[in-house]
Design an enzyme around this catalytic site. Sequence first.
Site, short mmCIF file in Angstrom:
data_model
loop_
_atom_site.label_atom_id
_atom_site.label_comp_id
_atom_site.label_asym_id
_atom_site.label_seq_id
_atom_site.Cartn_x
_atom_site.Cartn_y
_atom_site.Cartn_z
N GLU A 147 97.95 43.87 -46.25
CA GLU A 147 97.10 44.94 -45.72
C GLU A 147 97.57 46.29 -46.28
O GLU A 147 98.68 46.72 -46.00
CB GLU A 147 97.19 44.92 -44.20
CG GLU A 147 96.54 46.09 -43.49
CD GLU A 147 96.89 46.13 -42.01
OE1 GLU A 147 96.83 47.22 -41.43
OE2 GLU A 147 97.23 45.06 -41.44
N LYS A 192 94.56 42.30 -32.89
CA LYS A 192 95.83 42.95 -33.20
C LYS A 192 96.36 43.62 -31.94
O LYS A 192 95.70 44.49 -31.37
CB LYS A 192 95.61 43.98 -34.31
CG LYS A 192 96.79 44.89 -34.58
CD LYS A 192 96.41 45.92 -35.64
CE LYS A 192 97.47 46.98 -35.81
NZ LYS A 192 97.09 47.96 -36.86
#
Length: 206
Positions: free
Chosen positions: A39, A127
């Site tokens: 990411e 998340k």
Amino acid sequence: MLIDTLTADRALAVVRAPRIDDPGALCRALVAGGIRTVEFTFTTPSVEAVIAAAAAEPHGALVGAGTVTDARTAEAAIAAGAQFLVTPGLSESAAAVAREAGVPIMLGALSPSEVMRAVELGSAAVKVFPASAVGPGYLKDLRGPFPGIPFVPSGGLHAGNAAEWMSAGALAVTAGSSVVGAADIEEAAWEAVAEKARVFTAAAHR
């Protein structure tokens, strides 16, 4: 593919740096260390170019965008070639862009209400952020009413506590600066990154 890769590796790398000159080499180092989900965050200047460069190379990593906060950043990330999106909190506009494009998104949430909303918005996984503020026990409590939701804690995780988060019920754990530091990137210390990734993934699999 995102969930399958996270399930297999138990880890993803979050890369925050003021400059990333060779994202392909960084991805290769992480893959060598067992982390195939990478990411790149919008806190890096011109991250769209970084994502595009990383996505263009055959290193075996899934290349995504993090710190996506709205429709504009979601659209820019997808246009650059991001294969998944990650937000720090709930962003209904980013989720809508991801759904329209068929790109998986991992929405940030902390409270039970936010977790429920993330699922309603189509989050592939949730998340848990900032994980360091609540600890593994909090995730274990969340797993009670939400046993089927894949959780990925982020913030303050490292090889020393990764196993504890996995035991609490995480699908995967997030490797940040403890695996990929800004100095590693600046010095192109790819062997060091690969070794730290190996240590982190070994801890996550324990």
